[in-house]
Design a protein around this motif. Structure first.
Motif, PDB file in Angstrom:
ATOM      1  N   ALA A 121       0.937  -1.204  -0.223  1.00  0.00           N
ATOM      2  CA  ALA A 121       0.033   0.111  -0.030  1.00  0.00           C
ATOM      3  C   ALA A 121       0.682   1.286  -0.032  1.00  0.00           C
ATOM      4  O   ALA A 121       2.021   1.296   0.409  1.00  0.00           O
ATOM      5  N   CYS A 122       0.199   2.379  -0.597  1.00  0.00           N
ATOM      6  CA  CYS A 122       0.885   3.681  -0.495  1.00  0.00           C
ATOM      7  C   CYS A 122      -0.106   4.436  -0.378  1.00  0.00           C
ATOM      8  O   CYS A 122      -1.242   4.471  -0.936  1.00  0.00           O
ATOM      9  N   ASN A 123       0.134   5.800   0.317  1.00  0.00           N
ATOM     10  CA  ASN A 123      -0.787   6.847   0.450  1.00  0.00           C
ATOM     11  C   ASN A 123      -0.490   7.941  -0.368  1.00  0.00           C
ATOM     12  O   ASN A 123      -1.170   8.930  -0.452  1.00  0.00           O
ATOM     13  N   LEU A 124       0.308   7.789  -1.540  1.00  0.00           N
ATOM     14  CA  LEU A 124       0.435   8.600  -2.614  1.00  0.00           C
ATOM     15  C   LEU A 124      -0.070   7.965  -3.995  1.00  0.00           C
ATOM     16  O   LEU A 124      -0.314   6.803  -3.852  1.00  0.00           O
ATOM     17  N   LYS A 125      -0.068   8.760  -4.943  1.00  0.00           N
ATOM     18  CA  LYS A 125      -0.656   7.749  -6.167  1.00  0.00           C
ATOM     19  C   LYS A 125       0.318   8.728  -7.354  1.00  0.00           C
ATOM     20  O   LYS A 125      -0.241   9.236  -8.176  1.00  0.00           O
ATOM     21  N   CYS A 126       1.637   8.216  -7.497  1.00  0.00           N
ATOM     22  CA  CYS A 126       2.336   8.877  -8.518  1.00  0.00           C
ATOM     23  C   CYS A 126       2.091   8.199  -9.726  1.00  0.00           C
ATOM     24  O   CYS A 126       1.644   7.035  -9.926  1.00  0.00           O
ATOM     25  N   LYS A 127       2.465   9.069 -11.001  1.00  0.00           N
ATOM     26  CA  LYS A 127       1.978   8.734 -11.979  1.00  0.00           C
ATOM     27  C   LYS A 127       2.924   7.492 -12.507  1.00  0.00           C
ATOM     28  O   LYS A 127       3.944   7.354 -12.342  1.00  0.00           O
ATOM     29  N   GLY A 128       2.265   6.375 -13.028  1.00  0.00           N
ATOM     30  CA  GLY A 128       2.970   5.130 -13.469  1.00  0.00           C
ATOM     31  C   GLY A 128       3.274   4.148 -12.411  1.00  0.00           C
ATOM     32  O   GLY A 128       4.033   3.049 -12.381  1.00  0.00           O
ATOM     33  N   CYS A 129       2.564   4.558 -11.143  1.00  0.00           N
ATOM     34  CA  CYS A 129       3.022   3.674 -10.048  1.00  0.00           C
ATOM     35  C   CYS A 129       1.568   3.015  -9.548  1.00  0.00           C
ATOM     36  O   CYS A 129       0.682   3.835  -9.273  1.00  0.00           O
ATOM     37  N   TRP A 130       1.436   1.665  -9.496  1.00  0.00           N
ATOM     38  CA  TRP A 130       0.126   1.171  -9.082  1.00  0.00           C
ATOM     39  C   TRP A 130      -0.079   0.882  -7.571  1.00  0.00           C
ATOM     40  O   TRP A 130      -0.986   0.245  -7.038  1.00  0.00           O
ATOM     41  N   SER A 131       0.975   1.310  -6.911  1.00  0.00           N
ATOM     42  CA  SER A 131       0.718   0.931  -5.389  1.00  0.00           C
ATOM     43  C   SER A 131      -0.398   1.239  -4.669  1.00  0.00           C
ATOM     44  O   SER A 131      -1.088   0.636  -4.026  1.00  0.00           O
ATOM     45  N   ALA A 132      -1.006   2.533  -4.896  1.00  0.00           N
ATOM     46  CA  ALA A 132      -2.025   2.861  -4.166  1.00  0.00           C
ATOM     47  C   ALA A 132      -3.229   2.161  -4.537  1.00  0.00           C
ATOM     48  O   ALA A 132      -4.143   2.195  -3.481  1.00  0.00           O
ATOM     49  N   GLY A 164       8.736  -0.608  -1.032  1.00  0.00           N
ATOM     50  CA  GLY A 164       7.363  -0.590  -1.017  1.00  0.00           C
ATOM     51  C   GLY A 164       6.512  -0.663  -2.142  1.00  0.00           C
ATOM     52  O   GLY A 164       7.165  -0.963  -3.212  1.00  0.00           O
ATOM     53  N   GLY A 165       5.189   0.007  -2.147  1.00  0.00           N
ATOM     54  CA  GLY A 165       4.501   0.689  -1.250  1.00  0.00           C
ATOM     55  C   GLY A 165       5.416   1.431  -0.358  1.00  0.00           C
ATOM     56  O   GLY A 165       6.523   2.021  -0.672  1.00  0.00           O
ATOM     57  N   GLU A 166       4.714   1.956   0.298  1.00  0.00           N
ATOM     58  CA  GLU A 166       5.242   3.180   1.436  1.00  0.00           C
ATOM     59  C   GLU A 166       5.638   2.226   2.639  1.00  0.00           C
ATOM     60  O   GLU A 166       4.564   2.140   3.315  1.00  0.00           O
ATOM     61  N   THR A 190      11.294   6.214   1.618  1.00  0.00           N
ATOM     62  CA  THR A 190       9.962   6.627   1.982  1.00  0.00           C
ATOM     63  C   THR A 190       9.790   7.801   1.209  1.00  0.00           C
ATOM     64  O   THR A 190      10.715   8.649   0.869  1.00  0.00           O
ATOM     65  N   ASN A 191       8.437   8.018   1.019  1.00  0.00           N
ATOM     66  CA  ASN A 191       7.937   9.279   0.408  1.00  0.00           C
ATOM     67  C   ASN A 191       7.792  10.342   1.517  1.00  0.00           C
ATOM     68  O   ASN A 191       7.398  11.580   1.171  1.00  0.00           O
ATOM     69  N   ALA A 192       8.286  10.158   2.611  1.00  0.00           N
ATOM     70  CA  ALA A 192       8.281  11.210   3.826  1.00  0.00           C
ATOM     71  C   ALA A 192       6.866  11.674   4.248  1.00  0.00           C
ATOM     72  O   ALA A 192       6.933  12.519   5.206  1.00  0.00           O
ATOM     73  N   PHE A 224       5.476  16.906 -10.986  1.00  0.00           N
ATOM     74  CA  PHE A 224       4.612  16.266 -11.790  1.00  0.00           C
ATOM     75  C   PHE A 224       4.594  15.073 -11.824  1.00  0.00           C
ATOM     76  O   PHE A 224       3.385  14.694 -12.395  1.00  0.00           O
ATOM     77  N   ARG A 225       5.363  13.992 -11.320  1.00  0.00           N
ATOM     78  CA  ARG A 225       5.068  12.744 -11.213  1.00  0.00           C
ATOM     79  C   ARG A 225       4.512  12.384  -9.932  1.00  0.00           C
ATOM     80  O   ARG A 225       3.556  11.377  -9.524  1.00  0.00           O
ATOM     81  N   ARG A 226       4.747  13.058  -8.773  1.00  0.00           N
ATOM     82  CA  ARG A 226       4.428  12.696  -7.645  1.00  0.00           C
ATOM     83  C   ARG A 226       3.082  13.285  -6.755  1.00  0.00           C
ATOM     84  O   ARG A 226       2.810  13.073  -5.870  1.00  0.00           O
ATOM     85  N   GLY A 227       2.603  14.327  -7.757  1.00  0.00           N
ATOM     86  CA  GLY A 227       1.584  15.039  -7.253  1.00  0.00           C
ATOM     87  C   GLY A 227       1.916  16.423  -6.528  1.00  0.00           C
ATOM     88  O   GLY A 227       2.858  16.512  -5.942  1.00  0.00           O
TER      89      GLY A 227
HETATM   90  S1  SF4 Z   1       6.209   5.622  -6.424  1.00  0.00           S
HETATM   91 FE1  SF4 Z   1       6.562   5.341  -4.211  1.00  0.00          FE
HETATM   92  S2  SF4 Z   1       5.538   7.075  -3.135  1.00  0.00           S
HETATM   93 FE2  SF4 Z   1       4.682   7.167  -5.407  1.00  0.00          FE
HETATM   94  S3  SF4 Z   1       2.885   5.697  -5.200  1.00  0.00           S
HETATM   95 FE3  SF4 Z   1       4.563   4.484  -5.676  1.00  0.00          FE
HETATM   96  S4  SF4 Z   1       5.159   3.536  -3.804  1.00  0.00           S
HETATM   97 FE4  SF4 Z   1       3.896   5.637  -3.510  1.00  0.00          FE
END
Ligand code: SF4
Ligand code: SF4
Length: 476
Positions: A121-132, A164-166, A190-192, A224-227
């Motif tokens: 799991a992750c609490n961000l929604k970066c472009k190109g990452c499906w963790s959220a 992760g994830g976060e 970490t995304n901090a 741009f990518r991380r929000g």
């Molecule tokens: S790139 Fe990292 S911070 Fe961003 S959504 Fe994916 S796991 Fe989370």
């Protein structure tokens, strides 16, 4: 901890605590004494001449690494300095010896480092990452992570990294592991977003956990990518960590779009001002069906990166931070370090993977011990085939030598571990072939025109035969 470890730790702390207090009074003059002390703790596990080199740098006030050490002594809280020195000086040094012994005993790769995803799991929604989108469905329990570290320690592994994830979604479990294993050093990528005062207090208390904050350049390229707001959050976390004397660095994924920005003087000087001690750089890898192969740095950019990183590390004119480029530093470690040669990765479903970027596996922590995974066909295939190329600027069985990954997956029957949309090795490698073909002649030209020191860590198949093979190669 065993009784022997407890006694060693108490003896070392009795020397270290007053020494750190003394050194803090006048860091520049006392740096060499600190190096002497570290050498005493680390014992014979590392060559004496490595320490001579560090001592020489420590005595020179203009040396960027001497500046880095002084910054660490001045900025880090004494509990963090003690915690890290104990874990790295005692645990990792003893572990290195054990790793080597176990490689001979079991005739397979045994790693120095293990990467663990506590959660998908992750609490961000970066472009190109499906963790959220994975949500909290995939998560390792505390007991499973404890068992990984227990088993790893038996094999000699004393360095653990959380990805992760976060990972800080599981910060309680991570802190519990740090407390239970003070002889190990831990690092969380970490995304901090979950760094607050309470967590900084915890970091100081345990002392053996550092953070690598993900950042992708200045505010514009990062967000741009991380929000929107992600850059501001990271900077605020750095300020809080610095104020509290915690150890942290940055983790940077470089792409064809941000490669110049994340290696610029402005960016790095700003990071040093913010208290960053180390920078871990990773080449963009086109993993998963939503990957964008055009983000892979092109051959000219890779060539730029090779030289730029070496300039940034120059002890006279570089930056006062510790910088590593995982795709460009193969010459120091003999190429690919995956498959347990130096490290491997366990995802949040428990799959044991050769590398954080190789999402194929034939073992899972719920059905195999770590040693069984290391001796299973996929990891043995890494053991037998490393190095994948004698030119260590082309180390990877996926990005630079894609035929290898297809062959190893086919021969071992390893399965895709992609958590969302499984991808075949052929499809993944197809995205790498254009880069691999274009990079090969450029990498050959740079490799052949650059002197390379024989490496002390060129051990493949770390047995007497492997060492003899390495020595022969180093003398050629
Ligand atoms: S790139 Fe990292 S911070 Fe961003 S959504 Fe994916 S796991 Fe989370
Ligand atoms: S598999 Fe590729 S990315 Fe992973 S350690 Fe080896 S060279 Fe690096």
């Amino acid at each position: 901890m065993t009784l022997k470890e407890k006694t060693q730790r108490a003896a070392a702390l009795a020397v270290l605590e007053p020494l750190i207090k003394y050194i803090k009074k006048n860091p520049q003059d006392n740096l060499v004494k600190l190096v002497d002390a570290v050498q005493r703790f680390a014992g014979p596990s590392f060559p004496a001449k490595n320490f001579d080199k560090i001592r020489e740098g420590a005595a020179d006030p203009d040396n960027v690494y001497s500046k880095l050490l002084i910054r660490a002594i001045n900025d880090l809280h004494p509990d963090v300095l003690n915690g890290m020195a104990m874990a790295l000086g005692l645990g990792v040094a003893a572990g290195t010896k054990k790793v080597r012994e176990n490689r001979e005993k079991y005739h397979c790769n045994i790693p120095f480092i293990t990467l663990i995803d506590p959660t998908s799991a992750c609490n961000l929604k970066c472009k190109g990452c499906w963790s959220a989108e994975y949500g909290h469905k995939l998560r390792l329990t505390y007991e499973e992570m404890e068992s990984i570290v227990e088993q790893g320690r038996e094999l000699g592994t004393h360095l653990y990294m959380f990805t992760g994830g976060e990972p800080l979604i599981c910060k309680k479990e991570i802190l519990k592991l740090c407390e239970k294993f003070p002889q190990c050093a831990f690092l969380a990528y970490t995304n901090a977003t979950l760094v607050d005062q309470e967590f900084c207090d915890d970091l100081r208390r345990v002392g053996n956990l550092a953070l690598a904050i993900s950042i992708e350049g200045d505010e514009e390229s990062n967000d741009f990518r991380r929000g929107d707001g992600a850059y501001k959050t990271s900077i605020e976390a750095m300020e809080l960590l610095k104020k509290n004397g915690c150890m942290f660095g940055i983790s940077v994924c470089y792409t064809s779009k941000n490669i110049y920005s994340v290696t610029s003087d402005e960016f790095l000087d700003d990071m040093i001002d913010k208290g960053v001690m180390f920078g871990l750089y990773f080449n963009y890898m086109p993993l998963g069906k939503g990957a964008l192969p055009e983000l892979i740095p092109d051959p000219e950019q890779r060539k730029y990166m090779y030289k730029r990183i070496r300039d940034l590390r120059n002890s006279k004119t570089g930056k006062s931070m510790f910088i590593m480029d995982f795709q460009g530093d193969g010459e120091y470690v003999g190429g690919c370090i995956a498959g347990g040669r130096n490290y491997f990765h366990i995802n949040s479903a428990g799959d044991i993977e050769p590398c954080v970027f190789i999402h194929f596996s034939d073992s899972n922590i719920r059905t195999h011990t770590l040693l069984e995974a290391l001796q299973n066909p996929l990891f043995m295939s890494f053991y037998k085939n490393q190095p994948f190329n004698d030119n260590h600027m082309r180390p990877c069985p996926m990005l630079e030598n894609p035929d290898y990954l297809c062959k190893m997956v086919k021969e071992t029957g390893a399965k895709s571990t992609d958590l969302i949309d499984q991808e075949s090795a052929e499809d993944l490698c197809a995205k790498c072939r254009k880069f691999a073909a274009e990079w090969a002649p450029v990498a050959e030209e740079v490799w052949n025109s650059t002197p390379h020191k024989p490496s002390k860590t060129y051990y493949y198949r770390d047995t007497p035969e492997g060492k003899a093979e390495a020595a022969k190669k180093n003398n050629e």
